[in-house]
Write a protein that holds these residues in place. Sequence first.
Motif, short mmCIF file in Angstrom:
data_model
loop_
_atom_site.label_atom_id
_atom_site.label_comp_id
_atom_site.label_asym_id
_atom_site.label_seq_id
_atom_site.Cartn_x
_atom_site.Cartn_y
_atom_site.Cartn_z
N ALA A 1 -38.83 -52.52 -33.13
CA ALA A 1 -37.51 -53.04 -33.47
C ALA A 1 -37.28 -54.34 -32.69
O ALA A 1 -37.63 -54.45 -31.52
N TRP A 2 -36.72 -55.32 -33.37
CA TRP A 2 -36.23 -56.53 -32.69
C TRP A 2 -34.73 -56.44 -32.68
O TRP A 2 -34.13 -56.43 -33.75
N SER A 3 -34.12 -56.34 -31.52
CA SER A 3 -34.76 -56.43 -30.23
C SER A 3 -34.24 -55.29 -29.36
O SER A 3 -33.25 -54.66 -29.70
N LEU A 4 -34.88 -55.07 -28.22
CA LEU A 4 -34.33 -54.08 -27.30
C LEU A 4 -32.91 -54.45 -26.92
O LEU A 4 -32.00 -53.61 -26.97
N LEU A 5 -32.72 -55.71 -26.51
CA LEU A 5 -31.43 -56.18 -25.98
C LEU A 5 -30.90 -57.32 -26.83
O LEU A 5 -31.67 -58.13 -27.36
N ASP A 6 -29.59 -57.47 -26.91
CA ASP A 6 -29.03 -58.75 -27.35
C ASP A 6 -29.63 -59.81 -26.42
O ASP A 6 -29.82 -59.56 -25.22
N ASN A 7 -29.88 -61.00 -26.96
CA ASN A 7 -30.52 -62.00 -26.10
C ASN A 7 -30.28 -63.42 -26.62
O ASN A 7 -29.51 -63.62 -27.56
N PHE A 8 -30.93 -64.37 -25.99
CA PHE A 8 -30.79 -65.79 -26.35
C PHE A 8 -31.49 -66.03 -27.68
O PHE A 8 -32.72 -66.06 -27.75
N GLU A 9 -30.68 -66.15 -28.74
CA GLU A 9 -31.26 -66.27 -30.08
C GLU A 9 -31.52 -67.75 -30.41
O GLU A 9 -30.95 -68.32 -31.34
N TRP A 10 -32.36 -68.37 -29.59
CA TRP A 10 -32.86 -69.72 -29.83
C TRP A 10 -31.74 -70.70 -30.19
O TRP A 10 -30.77 -70.76 -29.45
N ALA A 11 -31.84 -71.42 -31.29
CA ALA A 11 -30.85 -72.44 -31.61
C ALA A 11 -29.44 -71.87 -31.79
O ALA A 11 -28.46 -72.61 -31.75
N PHE A 12 -29.33 -70.55 -31.97
CA PHE A 12 -28.03 -69.92 -32.15
C PHE A 12 -27.42 -69.44 -30.82
O PHE A 12 -26.32 -68.89 -30.80
N GLY A 13 -28.17 -69.64 -29.73
CA GLY A 13 -27.65 -69.22 -28.44
C GLY A 13 -27.31 -67.74 -28.41
O GLY A 13 -27.99 -66.92 -29.04
N TYR A 14 -26.24 -67.40 -27.69
CA TYR A 14 -25.89 -65.98 -27.52
C TYR A 14 -24.98 -65.46 -28.62
O TYR A 14 -24.55 -64.31 -28.58
N ASP A 15 -24.70 -66.31 -29.61
CA ASP A 15 -23.79 -65.91 -30.68
C ASP A 15 -24.35 -64.79 -31.55
O ASP A 15 -23.60 -63.98 -32.09
N LYS A 16 -25.65 -64.80 -31.75
CA LYS A 16 -26.24 -63.84 -32.68
C LYS A 16 -26.86 -62.69 -31.89
O LYS A 16 -27.71 -62.90 -31.04
N ARG A 17 -26.42 -61.49 -32.21
CA ARG A 17 -26.84 -60.30 -31.46
C ARG A 17 -27.78 -59.45 -32.29
O ARG A 17 -27.39 -58.92 -33.32
N PHE A 18 -29.02 -59.31 -31.83
CA PHE A 18 -30.05 -58.52 -32.52
C PHE A 18 -30.34 -57.20 -31.81
O PHE A 18 -31.21 -56.44 -32.23
N GLY A 19 -29.67 -56.94 -30.68
CA GLY A 19 -30.11 -55.83 -29.84
C GLY A 19 -29.82 -54.44 -30.38
O GLY A 19 -28.88 -54.24 -31.14
N LEU A 20 -30.66 -53.48 -29.94
CA LEU A 20 -30.29 -52.07 -30.03
C LEU A 20 -29.25 -51.79 -28.94
O LEU A 20 -28.47 -50.85 -29.03
N VAL A 21 -29.31 -52.65 -27.91
CA VAL A 21 -28.44 -52.49 -26.75
C VAL A 21 -27.59 -53.75 -26.63
O VAL A 21 -28.11 -54.86 -26.63
N PHE A 22 -26.28 -53.55 -26.56
CA PHE A 22 -25.34 -54.66 -26.40
C PHE A 22 -25.40 -55.17 -24.97
O PHE A 22 -25.50 -54.39 -24.03
N VAL A 23 -25.35 -56.50 -24.81
CA VAL A 23 -25.29 -57.08 -23.47
C VAL A 23 -23.98 -57.85 -23.34
O VAL A 23 -23.68 -58.73 -24.16
N ASP A 24 -23.19 -57.48 -22.33
CA ASP A 24 -21.99 -58.24 -21.98
C ASP A 24 -22.44 -59.33 -21.00
O ASP A 24 -22.77 -59.02 -19.86
N TYR A 25 -22.49 -60.57 -21.47
CA TYR A 25 -23.09 -61.63 -20.66
C TYR A 25 -22.25 -62.01 -19.44
O TYR A 25 -22.74 -62.69 -18.55
N ARG A 26 -20.97 -61.56 -19.40
CA ARG A 26 -20.18 -61.87 -18.21
C ARG A 26 -20.54 -60.94 -17.07
O ARG A 26 -20.56 -61.31 -15.90
N THR A 27 -20.81 -59.68 -17.41
CA THR A 27 -21.07 -58.67 -16.37
C THR A 27 -22.52 -58.22 -16.34
O THR A 27 -22.92 -57.50 -15.44
#
Length: 461
Positions: A413-439
């Motif tokens: 599965a892509w991806s384990l975590l929400d992450n830096f989605e290249w040209a889309f930055g952190y806007d696009k979330r692919f994770g099985l696991v949500f990441v709160d980038y502030r905390t």
Amino acid sequence: RPDTGLETAVRFPADFLWGAATASYQIEGAVTADGRSPSIWDVFSRQPGAVANGDTGDEACDHYHRYREDVAIMSSLGLRSYRFSVAWPRVQPTGRGPANQAGLDFYKRVLDELQNAGIEPWVTLYHWDLPQALEDAGGWPNRDTAERFAEYAAIVHKEFGDRVRFWTTLNEPWVSAMLGYHNGVHAPGRREPAAALASVHHLLLGHGLATSALRSQDPGATVGITLNLAATSAATDAPADLDAARRIDGLANRLYLDPLLLGRYPDDVVADVAALSDFSFVEDGDLETISAPIDMLGINYYTTNVVAAPDGSPPDPGSPHPAAEDVRHIGRGAPKTAMGWEIDPDGLYRTLKMVADKYPAVPLYVTENGAAFDDEVVDGVVDDPDRVAYFDSHLRACHRAIAAGVPLRGYFAWSLLDNFEWAFGYDKRFGLVFVDYRTQRRIPKTSARFYADVIARNEVW
Ligand code: PNW
């Protein structure tokens, strides 16, 4: 999950390899730690307008410091395997010369953690973070980069070969070449079609040279490459539409599959791009190197192409397809993910079947498949039924392919975590696991529970 009663349970082979994938620049952060030097993405992401919101991978998911927690999450999901990439600029900061031990030690710690958790590591050697020093020397359009890559691959394999069975040389050379050097949407952001075609060859050559380096160090290693492939069809049976489909299938699929698995570039594609390149970068022996047998082929699948003949409207200046900017990309009218990519699970079946039918037999793995949706945390919970449905339908497509005789051995599965989605930055979330980038808090989504159940039952029910 909702029981529609419409679908029947489908069981996977007992030894099917279930996993999730990530990539170094997308999750690690810590871009200056322990001697890491800048990659092309560190430089590109700082160019104004290159990445949404001016996002960079400087912190990303801070996986560099949180890998223990992340492996614990993998354990809780019951992953059998974890596919991750090694950052070349951590291992060889300038892309050449002796190894940086502190950089290797990070991956050693990750491997220790995976070993303790009983999770099979799957290493991708290159997922787009070229050391900037090598780009300054010309990047992938420069033949020497292929040699440098093989040397780097040998260093990583020498260090970890005793603990890692699965090795992917490159992730998606099409993206590296066409988004990096043709339409400039990815690092290094160059728009030079001739250089993009030279990159294709030097990426494939780098794969071949690295494969041979790994084999000479361990004849038992399982070595392959990952391609992003997309079954391509014509909007109608009109000859002009069929020809448009031939061109895009050539540029997206056959330009990589043919040299790797058949030992030759497709004549029609070479002819289509003749005004841009004469392929004089191909030297004697290169195609033998590129087509040396591989032990598996990784396929990343997200969506398909439906195309139609040029209709006289202006060519798409952002097209990733050199000499085919005039081909029209028509949807099927299916629902889309947050990336704007149409959801076409049958396309995964067709893609797997196309590879199995047209090329010599090689074990296949889906090394990425997944979707971005607009996830939200509500009362500490991320409920993502669209992603559950996406995985459900695409896993059923995998099962149908296996039933039809396709040698599909695993799924990541892509991806384990929400992450830096290249040209889309952190806007696009692919994770099985949500990441709160502030905390940096991780919250497994409903789809993570679903996938964990699939793995535990070895079936989609
Ligand atoms: C893949 N396209 O990239 C990559 O391997 C991942 O790193 C990435 O996060 C994932 O898919 C989702 O995008 C692609 O333009 C990027 O066709 C772009 C394309 C395809 C794949």
